[in-house]
Write a protein that holds these residues in place. Structure first.
Motif, short mmCIF file in Angstrom:
data_model
loop_
_atom_site.label_atom_id
_atom_site.label_comp_id
_atom_site.label_asym_id
_atom_site.label_seq_id
_atom_site.Cartn_x
_atom_site.Cartn_y
_atom_site.Cartn_z
N GLN A 36 16.57 -7.35 4.60
CA GLN A 36 16.96 -6.00 4.16
C GLN A 36 16.08 -5.53 3.01
OE1 GLN A 36 21.12 -6.26 3.30
NE2 GLN A 36 21.44 -4.24 4.21
N ILE A 37 15.81 -6.46 2.11
CA ILE A 37 14.98 -6.12 0.96
C ILE A 37 13.57 -5.76 1.41
CG2 ILE A 37 13.91 -7.11 -1.12
CD1 ILE A 37 16.67 -8.56 -1.53
N HIS A 38 13.03 -6.53 2.34
CA HIS A 38 11.70 -6.24 2.87
C HIS A 38 11.66 -4.86 3.51
CE1 HIS A 38 8.65 -9.10 2.17
NE2 HIS A 38 9.39 -10.16 2.54
N LYS A 39 12.73 -4.56 4.25
CA LYS A 39 12.80 -3.26 4.93
C LYS A 39 12.77 -2.14 3.87
CE LYS A 39 15.61 -0.97 8.47
NZ LYS A 39 16.58 -0.09 7.84
N PHE A 40 13.59 -2.31 2.84
CA PHE A 40 13.64 -1.31 1.76
C PHE A 40 12.27 -1.17 1.09
CE2 PHE A 40 13.93 -0.89 -2.89
CZ PHE A 40 14.46 0.39 -2.99
N LEU A 41 11.62 -2.29 0.84
CA LEU A 41 10.33 -2.26 0.14
C LEU A 41 9.27 -1.58 1.02
CD1 LEU A 41 10.38 -5.83 -1.46
CD2 LEU A 41 10.77 -3.65 -2.62
N GLN A 42 9.35 -1.88 2.32
CA GLN A 42 8.38 -1.29 3.24
C GLN A 42 8.59 0.23 3.33
OE1 GLN A 42 8.57 -3.28 7.03
NE2 GLN A 42 6.46 -3.98 6.70
N GLU A 43 9.84 0.62 3.49
CA GLU A 43 10.15 2.05 3.59
C GLU A 43 9.75 2.81 2.34
OE1 GLU A 43 13.92 1.59 6.65
OE2 GLU A 43 14.31 2.06 4.54
N SER A 44 9.85 2.15 1.19
CA SER A 44 9.50 2.82 -0.07
C SER A 44 8.03 2.59 -0.43
CB SER A 44 10.38 2.31 -1.22
OG SER A 44 11.70 2.18 -0.83
N ASP A 45 7.28 1.96 0.47
CA ASP A 45 5.86 1.71 0.26
C ASP A 45 5.58 0.93 -1.03
OD1 ASP A 45 3.27 1.78 1.09
OD2 ASP A 45 2.84 3.77 0.26
N ILE A 46 6.38 -0.09 -1.26
CA ILE A 46 6.24 -0.89 -2.48
C ILE A 46 5.23 -2.02 -2.25
CG2 ILE A 46 7.45 -2.42 -4.12
CD1 ILE A 46 8.36 0.52 -4.27
N LYS A 47 4.29 -2.13 -3.18
CA LYS A 47 3.30 -3.21 -3.11
C LYS A 47 3.70 -4.37 -4.04
CE LYS A 47 0.05 0.53 -2.52
NZ LYS A 47 0.83 0.95 -1.39
N PHE A 48 4.20 -4.01 -5.20
CA PHE A 48 4.56 -5.04 -6.19
C PHE A 48 6.02 -4.91 -6.61
CE2 PHE A 48 -0.05 -5.03 -6.97
CZ PHE A 48 -0.30 -6.39 -7.08
N VAL A 49 6.67 -6.05 -6.74
CA VAL A 49 8.02 -6.06 -7.33
C VAL A 49 7.90 -6.72 -8.70
CG1 VAL A 49 10.39 -6.91 -7.13
CG2 VAL A 49 9.13 -6.23 -5.08
N ARG A 50 8.27 -5.96 -9.71
CA ARG A 50 8.23 -6.48 -11.08
C ARG A 50 9.52 -7.25 -11.37
NH1 ARG A 50 6.60 -0.98 -14.43
NH2 ARG A 50 4.69 -0.49 -13.28
N PHE A 51 9.40 -8.51 -11.72
CA PHE A 51 10.55 -9.30 -12.18
C PHE A 51 10.60 -9.08 -13.70
CE2 PHE A 51 11.60 -12.44 -8.67
CZ PHE A 51 10.83 -11.82 -7.70
N VAL A 52 11.65 -8.41 -14.17
CA VAL A 52 11.66 -7.91 -15.54
C VAL A 52 12.66 -8.66 -16.40
CG1 VAL A 52 12.20 -5.84 -16.92
CG2 VAL A 52 10.80 -5.63 -14.87
N TRP A 53 12.27 -8.88 -17.67
CA TRP A 53 13.21 -9.41 -18.66
C TRP A 53 12.99 -8.71 -19.98
CZ3 TRP A 53 8.53 -11.73 -17.76
CH2 TRP A 53 7.81 -12.25 -18.84
#
Ligand code: GLU
Ligand code: MG
Length: 449
Positions: free
Chosen positions: A9-26
């Protein structure tokens, strides 16, 4: 945002939103928002166990990139920053990037120094006493231009000036749109008192989400300002002779969807539990300030007659009291409380968690907050203040650190490891910056906060 923690599901969301990078934030003990970005094509490797960061990151101060002494942290030791996928958002201000908040894990369990886990623990502590905490962070910030002659405000208007709204129309609208695109309801906007100073408020929500939104808010405002060739800064005090940037925290206590604060019979229309919670916060405030106003620069803002909460007292609709009780015409009684002695140099997880710890202690010990103050405490004589138990709060970071070092309630709530590293970072910042002039602070810290 995907509904479940499901890689597909997350991959689908990332693909649909054209996301290249996911920032892991703290957000660390110096309140710096940091991230490590994973390319979406590699995400499956990091989905479960997150990205690695050095344990030493929780011992780094704001003014240099090295671990401070006495933090019990060093170059050895690895933490996993594991995504809380429920927080995943595409970033409207950074096309192709998404943000996910990370939990710090050591050997598969919550790490003692994880700020998010601290807030989680305090939310659980509140729950075990029958309270759900709701909160909102109310930020002020300056929009500035960096010129060869120095920084200049983006406008030179007055509080609530509609001219300032017109001058900054595009950037403010874009900020609001970007917040809303991230699911953050924007409530009010107005130009604030300082030249180039603005305030955009977010709707209240549960405590964890409120802290999450605070991270998103700071990132969004700064990033959108950059796109308009402006610098946005939350630094508590930028201009000696203009208003500081507060980040008042509003909060309320709920049980079974019922707000527990209003009570027509109580003082100022507040219930016994509301009064005890206020008392706990006031009792611990000198120490709490090491977490809510944690920068050396913070104390330039906390002055009498500046609506920044310089005195240890509370009052109905009193903007000079550190705890303001705003009246609410829709209920006839106040619906929430506001702590003014906070700024956005505070790590939101630590600040809000510590406020909850202080308030709960007031409830547990049945503390009383004293009489509400219905005048400007800064206009009273020292004797009048003393006879009303109104104290001036710490006027530098060193004093707040000394109070926190003696405060068993807050130290225990933090836990020994987090308390040690947090205090070491505060102490290092205090020692390094205590003699800096305002212009040095501004040049070094303007873009950090
Ligand atoms: N700028 C003030 C502060 O430093 C707050 C003004 C207001 O009440 O919004 O906290
Ligand atoms: Mg304001």
């Amino acid at each position: 945002m995907p509904e479940k923690n499901n890689l597909k599901q997350i991959h689908k969301f990332l693909q649909e939103s054209d996301i290249k990078f996911v920032r892991f934030v703290w957000c660390d003990n110096a309140n710096v928002i940091r991230g490590k970005a994973v390319h979406t094509k590699m995400l499956s490797h990091y989905f479960e166990h997150g990205v690695g960061i050095s344990a030493g990151q929780q011992g780094v101060p704001v003014m240099y990139d090295a671990i401070v002494p006495k933090s019990d942290l060093g170059p050895v030791g690895e933490i996993r920053l594991v995504a809380d996928w429920s927080t995943l958002k595409a970033l409207p201000y950074a096309p192709g990037h998404a943000r996910v908040m990370g939990n710090m894990l050591l050997n598969g369990s919550a790490w003692d120094l994880c700020p998010r886990n601290f807030l989680k623990r305090m939310i659980t502590a509140a729950k075990s006493q029958g309270f759900e905490v709701r909160a909102a962070f109310e930020n002020e910030f300056y929009l500035l231009r960096q010129t060869p002659e120095g920084i200049t405000p983006a406008d030179s208007t007055l509080f609530a000036s509609t001219q300032a709204m017109d001058i900054n129309n595009e950037v403010i609208n874009e900020i609001a749109d970007a917040l809303i695109a991230q699911g953050i309801p924007v409530e009010q906007y107005y130009p604030e008192s300082g030249p180039g100073q603005h305030e955009i408020s977010m709707r209240y929500t549960n405590a964890m989400l409120a802290a999450e939104w605070q991270i998103a808010f700071r990132e969004t405002v700064k990033a959108i300002a950059y796109r308009h060739n402006l610098t946005a800064s939350f630094l508590p005090k930028i201009f000696a002779d203009a208003a500081g940037n507060g980040c008042h925290i509003h909060f309320s206590l709920w049980r079974d969807k019922k707000n527990l604060l209003p009570d027509p019979q109580g003082a100022c229309g507040l219930s016994p539990v509301a009064l005890q919670f206020i008392a706990g916060i006031l009792h611990h405030l000198p120490a709490l300030m090491a977490l809510t106003t944690p920068s050396t620069n913070s104390y330039r803002r906390i002055l009498p007659h500046s609506w920044s909460g310089a005195f240890k007292c509370w009052g109905l609709d009193n903007r000079e009291a550190s705890v303001r009780v705003p009246s609410d015409p829709s209920l006839g009684c106040p619906s929430h409380l506001e702590l003014k002695t906070v700024d956005a140099s505070a790590n939101p997880y630590l600040a809000l968690g510590a406020i909850i710890a202080a308030g709960l202690d007031g409830v547990q010990r049945d503390l009383a907050p004293g009489n509400p103050v219905n005048q400007d405490p800064g206009c009273l004589t020292i004797e009048e203040r003393a006879s009303n138990q109104i104290e001036r709060l710490p006027d530098n970071l060193g004093q707040a650190i000394a109070h926190l070092q003696q405060n068993d309630t807050l130290l225990t709530a933090l836990n020994p490891q987090l308390a040690k590293a947090f205090l070491a970072v505060r102490q290092a910042e205090w020692q390094a910056m205590k003699d800096w002039e305002l212009n040095t602070e501004v040049s070094k810290l303007l873009e950090k906060y």
